[in-house]
Design a protein around this motif. Structure first.
Motif, PDB file in Angstrom:
ATOM      1  N   UNK A 109       0.815  -1.465   0.077  1.00 39.90           N
ATOM      2  CA  UNK A 109       0.073   0.117   0.108  1.00 39.90           C
ATOM      3  C   UNK A 109       0.909   1.159   0.161  1.00 39.90           C
ATOM      4  N   UNK A 110       2.251   1.643   0.407  1.00 39.91           N
ATOM      5  CA  UNK A 110       3.353   2.250   0.255  1.00 39.91           C
ATOM      6  C   UNK A 110       4.401   2.315  -0.679  1.00 39.91           C
ATOM      7  N   UNK A 111       3.721   1.252  -1.506  1.00 45.22           N
ATOM      8  CA  UNK A 111       4.926   1.113  -2.297  1.00 45.22           C
ATOM      9  C   UNK A 111       4.381   1.821  -4.004  1.00 45.22           C
ATOM     10  N   UNK A 112       5.413   3.099  -4.336  1.00 49.59           N
ATOM     11  CA  UNK A 112       4.567   3.782  -5.452  1.00 49.59           C
ATOM     12  C   UNK A 112       5.207   3.442  -6.670  1.00 49.59           C
ATOM     13  N   UNK A 113       6.090   2.395  -7.064  1.00 51.78           N
ATOM     14  CA  UNK A 113       6.843   1.873  -7.794  1.00 51.78           C
ATOM     15  C   UNK A 113       6.966   1.030  -7.929  1.00 51.78           C
ATOM     16  N   UNK A 114       5.259  -0.163  -7.484  1.00 47.66           N
ATOM     17  CA  UNK A 114       5.654  -1.619  -6.687  1.00 47.66           C
ATOM     18  C   UNK A 114       5.744  -2.855  -8.499  1.00 47.66           C
ATOM     19  N   UNK A 115       5.456  -1.434  -9.747  1.00 49.23           N
ATOM     20  CA  UNK A 115       5.300  -2.004 -10.736  1.00 49.23           C
ATOM     21  C   UNK A 115       5.950  -0.986 -12.006  1.00 49.23           C
ATOM     22  N   UNK A 116       6.661  -2.444 -12.722  1.00 49.51           N
ATOM     23  CA  UNK A 116       6.604  -1.497 -13.877  1.00 49.51           C
ATOM     24  C   UNK A 116       6.451  -0.573 -14.858  1.00 49.51           C
ATOM     25  N   UNK A 117       6.675  -0.388 -15.812  1.00 49.16           N
ATOM     26  CA  UNK A 117       5.721   0.529 -16.306  1.00 49.16           C
ATOM     27  C   UNK A 117       4.622   0.231 -17.233  1.00 49.16           C
ATOM     28  N   UNK A 118       5.300  -1.084 -17.649  1.00 48.08           N
ATOM     29  CA  UNK A 118       4.285  -2.133 -18.966  1.00 48.08           C
ATOM     30  C   UNK A 118       3.267  -2.748 -17.679  1.00 48.08           C
ATOM     31  N   UNK A 119       3.667  -3.571 -16.961  1.00 48.31           N
ATOM     32  CA  UNK A 119       3.194  -3.973 -15.783  1.00 48.31           C
ATOM     33  C   UNK A 119       2.231  -3.202 -15.251  1.00 48.31           C
ATOM     34  N   UNK A 120       2.434  -1.790 -15.183  1.00 48.07           N
ATOM     35  CA  UNK A 120       1.285  -1.190 -14.244  1.00 48.07           C
ATOM     36  C   UNK A 120       0.222  -1.224 -15.100  1.00 48.07           C
ATOM     37  N   UNK A 121       0.512  -0.757 -16.094  1.00 50.69           N
ATOM     38  CA  UNK A 121      -0.379  -0.496 -17.354  1.00 50.69           C
ATOM     39  C   UNK A 121      -1.040  -1.778 -16.956  1.00 50.69           C
ATOM     40  N   UNK A 122      -0.587  -2.627 -17.308  1.00 51.34           N
ATOM     41  CA  UNK A 122      -1.421  -3.841 -17.733  1.00 51.34           C
ATOM     42  C   UNK A 122      -2.487  -4.782 -16.413  1.00 51.34           C
ATOM     43  N   UNK A 123      -1.666  -4.143 -14.963  1.00 48.87           N
ATOM     44  CA  UNK A 123      -2.757  -4.087 -13.608  1.00 48.87           C
ATOM     45  C   UNK A 123      -3.887  -3.323 -13.782  1.00 48.87           C
ATOM     46  N   UNK A 124      -4.003  -2.416 -14.213  1.00 52.39           N
ATOM     47  CA  UNK A 124      -4.591  -0.960 -13.971  1.00 52.39           C
ATOM     48  C   UNK A 124      -6.156  -1.511 -15.075  1.00 52.39           C
ATOM     49  N   UNK A 125      -5.556  -1.949 -16.524  1.00 55.79           N
ATOM     50  CA  UNK A 125      -6.543  -2.557 -16.825  1.00 55.79           C
ATOM     51  C   UNK A 125      -7.431  -4.197 -16.742  1.00 55.79           C
ATOM     52  N   UNK A 126      -6.667  -4.658 -16.240  1.00 57.98           N
ATOM     53  CA  UNK A 126      -6.872  -6.272 -15.398  1.00 57.98           C
ATOM     54  C   UNK A 126      -7.336  -5.962 -14.009  1.00 57.98           C
ATOM     55  N   UNK A 127      -7.298  -5.081 -13.422  1.00 57.14           N
ATOM     56  CA  UNK A 127      -7.625  -4.956 -12.044  1.00 57.14           C
ATOM     57  C   UNK A 127      -8.789  -3.701 -11.897  1.00 57.14           C
ATOM     58  N   UNK A 128      -9.136  -3.060 -12.945  1.00 57.29           N
ATOM     59  CA  UNK A 128      -9.878  -2.620 -12.409  1.00 57.29           C
ATOM     60  C   UNK A 128     -11.343  -2.991 -12.573  1.00 57.29           C
ATOM     61  N   UNK A 129     -12.195  -2.456 -11.444  1.00 53.35           N
ATOM     62  CA  UNK A 129     -13.145  -3.196 -11.552  1.00 53.35           C
ATOM     63  C   UNK A 129     -14.969  -2.141 -11.325  1.00 53.35           C
TER      64      UNK A 129
END
Length: 432
Positions: A225-245
């Motif tokens: 929850x405190x990690x602002x850099x938990x993902x690389x760029x492409x992984x962050x985009x993919x997670x935002x897409x797949x985890x959106x609810x």
């Protein structure tokens, strides 16, 4: 009389044999360093801990071993992977090492580096009657910095973090964010004398007895929850897409207007026909504006349902079901404008032209929702404004050619959203 300047000594420990599975590592260190004193700190390379604990495994492929030790891929570039491993550490290749081990085998990190450190500390206390700290170290790369350094992955008897918050600096300025990673600083100091190829996998620090105390290597791992850099760029985009609810329950925490504006900036990068910009976003930031719109929409909806002959009970039930917009602390009304659309004077072609703009609107709203998820904001896209566009335009004072395309409820989710049923991409693909 002037107090002496602070100092400490760090030295590599010579005389250790090649470590093999089952070796009593505490005994071997005690034999090599019978002069250990209370307050000393031992810096022990994880490789020899792994060897003693039998963490050598046969592997046809290092990549397969990395797969087995990976919990989550943080970033990937070519064959290089930064991952979270079973120990909760974020590092290259999950810490799987093919060096300093026989061909056809790889070396895994200790299964529990903190437990390994505790066992070493207890063994040295038993053998030499000394109170020492133990840090298990490994080599890490670091975001934003070139080069490698040793860090602590396990610890016992050492205050791994020195929390200076609440104190002041030499000029009396308050310290509000300073938490020193003492264990990592010690690990890096030890690596200066251990080196990578000297055959000296243990170092001893003397003169810093004040760092002894309670602590564990896991204390150095930043919480997700405190990690602002938990993902690389492409992984962050993919997670935002797949985890959106779709989120239908929100806390009272206010929404940062800047976050919504950043999401709008992402929305307007969507593709659109004829180089047009068909998106407009009306931000309802005041409670008065939200209430005025929702009351007018409710009245219009009730009138429609009454004309359809619905019962009072049925109408009340439908109104309650649409209350997600009232529960949100922030509303956005995306609108479609068709400036730049071509007019062919042919019903089928003109209908297709409008469809292109509607598709572009959907792409923009999807960008918007994904960007909100990236801002850690929940959202629900509700179609209600599409059924009373004249009412929405009148209440919000919008131009006649702005078509409201639903409303987006925005806020901080009140709880974890329900898991989405698994969807296999293959079920949605046809190949020709």
């Amino acid at each position: 009389m002037t107090a002496p300047a602070p100092s400490y000594e760090v030295r590599a420990l010579a005389g250790l044999p090649e470590i093999a599975p089952g070796d009593d590592l505490a005994r071997l260190i005690a034999d090599a360093a019978p002069d250990l004193r209370d307050g000393d700190v031992l810096l022990v390379t994880s490789k020899i801990v792994s060897k003693a604990e039998g963490r050598i495994v046969a592997a046809d492929s290092r990549e397969a071993a990395i797969d087995a030790e990976t919990v989550r891929v943080v970033a990937r570039r070519g064959t290089l992977r930064i991952v979270e491993n079973r120990q909760g550490l974020v590092m290259a290749a999950a810490g799987v090492d093919a060096s300093n081990t026989a061909a056809g085998t790889v070396l895994l990190l200790p299964e529990d580096p903190d437990a390994s450190a505790r066992a070493l500390r207890a063994g040295l206390a038993r053998l030499l009657s000394v109170d020492v700290g133990v840090i298990v170290t490994d080599t890490f790369g670091r975001p934003w910095r070139n080069g490698l350094t040793d860090v602590a992955i396990g610890a016992a008897g050492v205050r791994v973090l020195d929390d200076l918050r609440g104190g002041t600096d030499a000029h009396g300025n308050p310290l509000t964010a300073t938490v020193t990673a003492t264990a990592d600083e010690l690990a890096a100091a030890g690596d200066l004398v251990k080196g990578k190829a000297t055959g000296c996998p243990v170092a001893v620090v003397r003169g810093l007895g004040h760092v002894l105390g309670e602590g564990a290597g896991r204390d150095l791992v930043r919480a997700p929850a405190d990690d602002m850099f938990r993902l690389g760029t492409s992984e962050a985009v993919r997670e935002a897409v797949t985890q959106r609810r779709t989120v239908r329950a929100f806390t009272d925490e206010p929404v940062d207007p800047g976050a919504v504006r950043r999401a709008v900036a992402a929305a307007v990068t969507a593709p659109a026909p004829h180089h047009t910009t068909p998106w407009r976003f009306v931000l309802l930031e005041s409670e008065a504006a939200r209430t005025k719109l929702l009351d007018a929409m409710r009245d219009a909806w009730i009138a429609d349902l009454e004309r359809d002959g619905k019962s009072a009970e049925s109408i009340a039930k439908r109104i309650r079901r649409g209350d997600v917009l009232r529960r949100a602390p922030y509303l956005v009304v995306p609108c479609l404008v068709t400036d730049g659309a071509h007019h062919y004077g042919h019903a089928r072609r003109d209908a297709a032209e409008r469809e292109m703009f509607v598709v572009a609107m959907g792409a923009g709203v999807q960008n918007f929702l994904v960007a909100l998820a990236g801002e850690r904001l929940g959202s629900a896209w509700v179609s209600s404004t599409m059924f009373c566009r004249d009412v929405v335009r009148e209440v919000l004072g919008l131009p006649a050619d702005w078509d409201p395309m639903g409303a987006v409820a925005v806020g901080h989710a009140a709880g974890a959203p329900a898991e989405r049923p698994a969807r296999e991409a293959s079920a949605f693909i046809e190949v020709r």
